[in-house]
Design a protein around this motif. Sequence first.
Motif, PDB file in Angstrom:
ATOM      1  N   LEU A 164       0.836  -1.203   0.000  1.00 20.47           N
ATOM      2  CA  LEU A 164       0.000   0.000   0.000  1.00 20.47           C
ATOM      3  C   LEU A 164       0.869   1.251   0.000  1.00 20.47           C
ATOM      4  O   LEU A 164       0.515   2.261  -0.598  1.00 20.47           O
ATOM      5  N   ALA A 165       2.004   1.175   0.670  1.00 20.77           N
ATOM      6  CA  ALA A 165       2.920   2.320   0.695  1.00 20.77           C
ATOM      7  C   ALA A 165       3.422   2.643  -0.709  1.00 20.77           C
ATOM      8  O   ALA A 165       3.487   3.815  -1.102  1.00 20.77           O
ATOM      9  N   LEU A 166       3.765   1.629  -1.471  1.00 22.42           N
ATOM     10  CA  LEU A 166       4.309   1.850  -2.808  1.00 22.42           C
ATOM     11  C   LEU A 166       3.283   2.494  -3.730  1.00 22.42           C
ATOM     12  O   LEU A 166       3.608   3.415  -4.500  1.00 22.42           O
ATOM     13  N   VAL A 167       2.041   2.046  -3.662  1.00 23.68           N
ATOM     14  CA  VAL A 167       1.018   2.549  -4.594  1.00 23.68           C
ATOM     15  C   VAL A 167       0.336   3.817  -4.089  1.00 23.68           C
ATOM     16  O   VAL A 167      -0.489   4.405  -4.791  1.00 23.68           O
ATOM     17  N   SER A 168       0.680   4.265  -2.893  1.00 24.22           N
ATOM     18  CA  SER A 168      -0.039   5.376  -2.271  1.00 24.22           C
ATOM     19  C   SER A 168       0.112   6.698  -3.013  1.00 24.22           C
ATOM     20  O   SER A 168      -0.718   7.595  -2.862  1.00 24.22           O
ATOM     21  N   THR A 169       1.158   6.841  -3.817  1.00 26.28           N
ATOM     22  CA  THR A 169       1.371   8.091  -4.560  1.00 26.28           C
ATOM     23  C   THR A 169       0.777   8.040  -5.968  1.00 26.28           C
ATOM     24  O   THR A 169       0.920   8.995  -6.731  1.00 26.28           O
ATOM     25  N   PHE A 170       0.108   6.950  -6.292  1.00 27.81           N
ATOM     26  CA  PHE A 170      -0.428   6.747  -7.647  1.00 27.81           C
ATOM     27  C   PHE A 170      -1.310   7.907  -8.093  1.00 27.81           C
ATOM     28  O   PHE A 170      -1.236   8.362  -9.238  1.00 27.81           O
ATOM     29  N   GLY A 171      -2.162   8.391  -7.206  1.00 25.11           N
ATOM     30  CA  GLY A 171      -3.079   9.465  -7.568  1.00 25.11           C
ATOM     31  C   GLY A 171      -2.378  10.726  -8.028  1.00 25.11           C
ATOM     32  O   GLY A 171      -2.903  11.467  -8.870  1.00 25.11           O
ATOM     33  N   ASP A 172      -1.201  10.984  -7.489  1.00 23.45           N
ATOM     34  CA  ASP A 172      -0.399  12.128  -7.938  1.00 23.45           C
ATOM     35  C   ASP A 172       0.434  11.778  -9.163  1.00 23.45           C
ATOM     36  O   ASP A 172       0.640  12.614 -10.043  1.00 23.45           O
ATOM     37  N   ASP A 173       0.907  10.538  -9.214  1.00 18.62           N
ATOM     38  CA  ASP A 173       1.762  10.116 -10.330  1.00 18.62           C
ATOM     39  C   ASP A 173       1.068  10.280 -11.678  1.00 18.62           C
ATOM     40  O   ASP A 173       1.708  10.593 -12.679  1.00 18.62           O
ATOM     41  N   ILE A 174      -0.238  10.077 -11.707  1.00 17.26           N
ATOM     42  CA  ILE A 174      -0.955  10.106 -12.990  1.00 17.26           C
ATOM     43  C   ILE A 174      -1.427  11.507 -13.379  1.00 17.26           C
ATOM     44  O   ILE A 174      -2.005  11.688 -14.454  1.00 17.26           O
ATOM     45  N   LYS A 175      -1.175  12.500 -12.527  1.00 17.59           N
ATOM     46  CA  LYS A 175      -1.654  13.855 -12.822  1.00 17.59           C
ATOM     47  C   LYS A 175      -1.060  14.437 -14.104  1.00 17.59           C
ATOM     48  O   LYS A 175      -1.681  15.265 -14.756  1.00 17.59           O
ATOM     49  N   SER A 176       0.144  14.019 -14.446  1.00 17.54           N
ATOM     50  CA  SER A 176       0.786  14.563 -15.644  1.00 17.54           C
ATOM     51  C   SER A 176       0.276  13.926 -16.927  1.00 17.54           C
ATOM     52  O   SER A 176       0.608  14.377 -18.022  1.00 17.54           O
ATOM     53  N   ASP A 177      -0.530  12.876 -16.802  1.00 13.55           N
ATOM     54  CA  ASP A 177      -1.074  12.171 -17.952  1.00 13.55           C
ATOM     55  C   ASP A 177      -2.490  12.673 -18.220  1.00 13.55           C
ATOM     56  O   ASP A 177      -3.400  12.465 -17.408  1.00 13.55           O
ATOM     57  N   LYS A 178      -2.700  13.322 -19.341  1.00 16.30           N
ATOM     58  CA  LYS A 178      -3.992  13.934 -19.658  1.00 16.30           C
ATOM     59  C   LYS A 178      -5.124  12.911 -19.750  1.00 16.30           C
ATOM     60  O   LYS A 178      -6.293  13.275 -19.657  1.00 16.30           O
ATOM     61  N   ARG A 179      -4.774  11.651 -19.918  1.00 15.34           N
ATOM     62  CA  ARG A 179      -5.813  10.620 -19.979  1.00 15.34           C
ATOM     63  C   ARG A 179      -6.578  10.508 -18.666  1.00 15.34           C
ATOM     64  O   ARG A 179      -7.700  10.017 -18.631  1.00 15.34           O
ATOM     65  N   LYS A 194      -7.254  13.183 -16.546  1.00 17.19           N
ATOM     66  CA  LYS A 194      -7.639  14.512 -16.051  1.00 17.19           C
ATOM     67  C   LYS A 194      -8.998  14.508 -15.360  1.00 17.19           C
ATOM     68  O   LYS A 194      -9.278  15.386 -14.535  1.00 17.19           O
ATOM     69  N   GLU A 195      -9.833  13.529 -15.663  1.00 17.73           N
ATOM     70  CA  GLU A 195     -11.154  13.462 -15.036  1.00 17.73           C
ATOM     71  C   GLU A 195     -11.071  13.228 -13.537  1.00 17.73           C
ATOM     72  O   GLU A 195     -12.036  13.472 -12.794  1.00 17.73           O
ATOM     73  N   PHE A 196      -9.911  12.764 -13.049  1.00 13.28           N
ATOM     74  CA  PHE A 196      -9.754  12.453 -11.641  1.00 13.28           C
ATOM     75  C   PHE A 196      -9.173  13.613 -10.833  1.00 13.28           C
ATOM     76  O   PHE A 196      -9.055  13.509  -9.614  1.00 13.28           O
ATOM     77  N   TYR A 197      -8.814  14.693 -11.485  1.00 11.33           N
ATOM     78  CA  TYR A 197      -8.111  15.767 -10.782  1.00 11.33           C
ATOM     79  C   TYR A 197      -8.924  16.357  -9.635  1.00 11.33           C
ATOM     80  O   TYR A 197      -8.390  16.619  -8.555  1.00 11.33           O
ATOM     81  N   THR A 198     -10.216  16.567  -9.853  1.00 12.47           N
ATOM     82  CA  THR A 198     -11.040  17.199  -8.813  1.00 12.47           C
ATOM     83  C   THR A 198     -11.313  16.268  -7.636  1.00 12.47           C
ATOM     84  O   THR A 198     -11.874  16.709  -6.624  1.00 12.47           O
ATOM     85  N   TRP A 199     -10.937  15.014  -7.763  1.00  9.04           N
ATOM     86  CA  TRP A 199     -11.161  14.065  -6.682  1.00  9.04           C
ATOM     87  C   TRP A 199     -10.240  14.315  -5.484  1.00  9.04           C
ATOM     88  O   TRP A 199     -10.453  13.743  -4.412  1.00  9.04           O
ATOM     89  N   HIS A 200      -9.227  15.138  -5.644  1.00 10.10           N
ATOM     90  CA  HIS A 200      -8.222  15.319  -4.595  1.00 10.10           C
ATOM     91  C   HIS A 200      -8.618  16.325  -3.524  1.00 10.10           C
ATOM     92  O   HIS A 200      -7.879  16.515  -2.560  1.00 10.10           O
TER      93      HIS A 200
END
Length: 262
Positions: free
Chosen positions: A60-75, A77-83
């Motif tokens: 869980l520690a390794l994957v915990s930054t996933f939500g930020d890691d994908i921010k640079s990928d425009k695919r 972008k629909e998840f940005y407001t979830w933060h």
Amino acid sequence: MKTYKLLPILLAFTFVLSSVNASNPEWGATGHRTIGKIAEGYLTSKAKRKVEELLNGKSLALVSTFGDDIKSDKRYKEFYTWHYINMPFDVKYEDSEKNKDGDLVSGINKCKEVLLDKNASKEDKAFYLKMLVHLMGDLHQPMHVGRSEDKGGNDIQVRWFNDGTNLHSVWDSKMIEHYNMTFTELADNTDKISKEQIKYLQKGSIADWANETQQLAIKVYGSAEVGEKLGYNYVYNNFELVRSQLQVGGIRLAEVLNTIFS
């Protein structure tokens, strides 16, 4: 400057449950990983097996930054407001005007929905599990339930020792970096609490927890003034709250996962 000292965990018993916004990296990598590591210690055997299966053995520690890691990928972008959540301080989440693109609470609930869907693919479940781990961390960072007009403190400029920064960043990562512990050290040095305290912290809904975090955000806004130089005294007065929220976030993440995989 207003200062306050809050004892970890005891804070959770004195809130008036009552939510808001943010952006930028939430808790920073170290904070998110700490929450993931803490959660692993509270998982049931069944939940551990399901998590390991979906994540192909990753922690869980390794994957915990996933939500930020994908921010640079425009695919994604629909998840940005979830933060984050945007709403006035005098309004609870359930009574607030909702963001049509989704927010932190609706995002977490969507993750839970997919993980509970027997027809969802393993790929989808793995994706939303990683998002859930990340968003549960965001939920416990006070400035992610902050005011929309200053972007959760991002527009409140302060000085961190001799460097310019903003109040949001101070709570995301500056204090944690200053404390100079790894995520494993932070996770291994949480406060000892009773089973009764753990049960208390695990009560409530995602919306309840967002409302609770809002009360902390109000206190954080009162802890510094625009342009103020923050340093050792600020850490002294505020880092116990950081530690407390990391611990509470980990305990609640485990509770959500245990319930999903029960």
